[in-house]
Each structure stands twice: as structure tokens, then as C-alpha cells.
Design an enzyme around this catalytic site. Structure first.
Site, PDB file in Angstrom:
ATOM      1  CB  SER A 198     -18.418  -9.315 -37.379  1.00  0.00           C
ATOM      2  OG  SER A 198     -17.625  -8.383 -38.158  1.00  0.00           O
ATOM      3  CG  HIS A 199     -18.330  -3.019 -35.677  1.00  0.00           C
ATOM      4  ND1 HIS A 199     -18.327  -3.683 -35.528  1.00  0.00           N
ATOM      5  CD2 HIS A 199     -19.681  -1.635 -35.408  1.00  0.00           C
ATOM      6  CE1 HIS A 199     -17.846  -3.229 -34.107  1.00  0.00           C
ATOM      7  NE2 HIS A 199     -18.622  -2.015 -34.378  1.00  0.00           N
TER       8      HIS A 199
END
Length: 76
Positions: free
Chosen positions: A8-9
Site C-alpha cells: 500500500s502507499h
């Protein structure tokens, strides 16, 4: 055994999703990789590579949140 890598960012989203999956799946080989190398918003191919290598499973499924996370995972 099949392991999971969550990319995930956001570090918080990666860890939160990992926590939820652990509650639902019980014992599962799982690693969360969130954020860039400095802990900010983004992804880091080197951290993804390390997660894949450290998982120690025969096969790995990688789940990603946004397009550039896909690019980072494909780079690995």
C-alpha cells in the site's frame, strides 16, 4: 505454503489491512509493506523485494492498492 504480501502507499493502511486479514484468516504467512523508504506516502520496490524474500514460502500472492504499487511490484 502460500504467503501474502500487502503493498500500500500508506503504512497505516498496509498494517491495518494486515491486522484485519490475520483476524479473518488466523495463522497465515503475511507481510505488509506500506509507504516509501522514508515512511512517507508511496511504494518502494526494495522493501517489496525484501518482504518477498523474507516471507519464506513456496509461493506468494501480492495485493496492491494503486497503479504505481503495481509498477513497483512488477519491477521486483
Amino acid at each position: 505454503m502460500v504467503g501474502l504480501v500487502l503493498v500500500s502507499h500508506s503504512p497505516q493502511i498496509a498494517e491495518g489491512t494486515a491486522e484485519l486479514v490475520r483476524q479473518m484468516a488466523g495463522e497465515v504467512a503475511l507481510t505488509a509493506v506500506g509507504g516509501d523508504a522514508g515512511g512517507g506516502f508511496g511504494t518502494d520496490p526494495e522493501r517489496i523485494q525484501a518482504a518477498l524474500e523474507d516471507l519464506g514460502t513456496d509461493e506468494v500472492l501480492v495485493f496492491m492498492d494503486l497503479g504505481s504499487a503495481v509498477l513497483s511490484a512488477e519491477t521486483v
